[in-house]
Design an enzyme around this catalytic site. Structure first.
Site, PDB file in Angstrom:
ATOM      1  N   LYS A   1     -37.150  46.649 -48.470  1.00  0.00           N
ATOM      2  CA  LYS A   1     -37.415  47.196 -47.126  1.00  0.00           C
ATOM      3  C   LYS A   1     -37.873  48.638 -47.245  1.00  0.00           C
ATOM      4  O   LYS A   1     -37.228  49.465 -47.873  1.00  0.00           O
ATOM      5  CB  LYS A   1     -36.157  47.081 -46.243  1.00  0.00           C
ATOM      6  CG  LYS A   1     -36.428  47.543 -44.829  1.00  0.00           C
ATOM      7  CD  LYS A   1     -35.376  47.054 -43.857  1.00  0.00           C
ATOM      8  CE  LYS A   1     -35.621  47.578 -42.455  1.00  0.00           C
ATOM      9  NZ  LYS A   1     -36.891  47.114 -41.868  1.00  0.00           N
TER      10      LYS A   1
ATOM     11  N   HIS B   1     -29.918  45.948 -45.680  1.00  0.00           N
ATOM     12  CA  HIS B   1     -31.124  45.126 -45.903  1.00  0.00           C
ATOM     13  C   HIS B   1     -31.421  45.028 -47.389  1.00  0.00           C
ATOM     14  O   HIS B   1     -30.891  45.800 -48.191  1.00  0.00           O
ATOM     15  CB  HIS B   1     -32.335  45.739 -45.182  1.00  0.00           C
ATOM     16  CG  HIS B   1     -32.350  45.477 -43.710  1.00  0.00           C
ATOM     17  ND1 HIS B   1     -31.696  46.282 -42.806  1.00  0.00           N
ATOM     18  CD2 HIS B   1     -32.928  44.490 -42.984  1.00  0.00           C
ATOM     19  CE1 HIS B   1     -31.879  45.800 -41.580  1.00  0.00           C
ATOM     20  NE2 HIS B   1     -32.617  44.716 -41.652  1.00  0.00           N
TER      21      HIS B   1
END
Ligand SMILES: NC(=O)c1ccc[n+]([C@@H]2O[C@H](COP(=O)([O-])OP(=O)(O)OC[C@H]3O[C@@H](n4cnc5c(N)ncnc54)[C@H](O)[C@@H]3O)[C@@H](O)[C@H]2O)c1
Length: 238
Positions: free
Chosen positions: A139, A135
């Site tokens: 995040k 990600h």
């Protein structure tokens, strides 16, 4: 429908951009700067709330929606240690709640594929399984909620694995989830079975946030007028 967007960041804005085409409008847009506007009275203008803030704020936001008596769709991840408290509140207030670690249609198909592959692998102990999720660097939680759902799908059927861990492991009963943070990845998940002879790998790669946003709107349309706790399996008929 009149929708309250709780969390007006990358996901809140992606959801808003799809609302006009589906006949919906945002009656409330909340971010950390106008949090004071998030009240029971304001929430009651909405038919449904969609919550995408983050792990620290999600539980209290959900409780407020339940108190206001409006159905709530939650995409925030990283707060499931509080699940039993929120579930109990939803039941006590006869409310409506739908949480998904991932709203995209493709990922929900991927969840089903993951579970089927684990069933096939249960009688093949020569294959070692591991998960990787990638990600963007903003995040907050690791492993991703999607990776946890994948891990639970495997743990539910693969007898040789007992628990997941978020690091490399030498224990045969632990299922490794490795988390990588690379910009601008919206979300990649890999499930890999490896043996001396060959590897089998399944991968889901999100190209953008549109799939999550559309799935969250489908969930909002589904939960409107309902009571109880739902999942994307029901929304998508999987
Ligand atoms: N379930 C899914 O399909 C899915 C998909 C993408 C992201 N997510 C999750 O959704 C969450 C949000 O992701 P994002 O990419 O939109 O993040 P983001 O940082 O771009 O946006 C978060 C928004 O929440 C607001 N916010 C933060 N704290 C708040 C508070 N206490 N009260 C009110 N508003 C607050 C911020 O101001 C911002 O508007 C994360 O937990 C992420 O992991 C889930």
């Amino acid at each position: 429908m009149n929708i309250a967007l709780i969390g007006y960041g990358k996901m809140g804005k992606a959801i808003e951009s799809l609302m006009p085409d589906r006949g919906h409008q945002a009656v409330l847009k909340i971010d950390e700067h106008n949090r004071a506007s998030l009240t029971v009275e304001q929430l009651r203008q909405a038919d449904v709330a969609i919550e995408f803030t983050g792990p620290d704020s999600a539980p209290e936001n959900l409780l407020l929606c339940l108190e206001a008596g409006i159905p709530v769709v939650c995409g925030s991840t990283g707060w499931l240690d509080q699940w039993s408290r929120i579930k109990a509140a939803c039941e006590a207030q006869n409310g409506a709640l739908l949480y998904a670690s991932n709203f995209s249609v493709g990922v929900n198909i991927f969840f089903a594929l993951n579970q089927r592959l684990a069933e096939l692998m249960n009688t093949h102990p020569e294959y070692e399984v591991s998960l990787t999720e990638i990600h963007h660097t903003a995040k907050r939680d690791a492993p991703s909620g999607t990776a946890i759902t994948l891990a639970e799908g495997i743990l539910g059927v693969l007898d040789r694995k007992k628990d997941w861990v978020n690091h490399l492991s030498d224990h045969p009963e632990e299922l490794e989830i490795l988390s990588e943070r690379i910009d601008p990845a919206p979300g990649t998940h890999k499930v890999r079975y490896t043996s001396d002879i060959d590897d089998i790998e399944i991968t889901h790669t999100a190209h953008n946030r549109k799939g999550f946003a559309l799935g969250a709107l489908l969930a909002a349309e589904y939960i409107y007028g309902k009571k109880g706790i739902y999942t994307m399996k029901q929304v998508l008929g999987l």
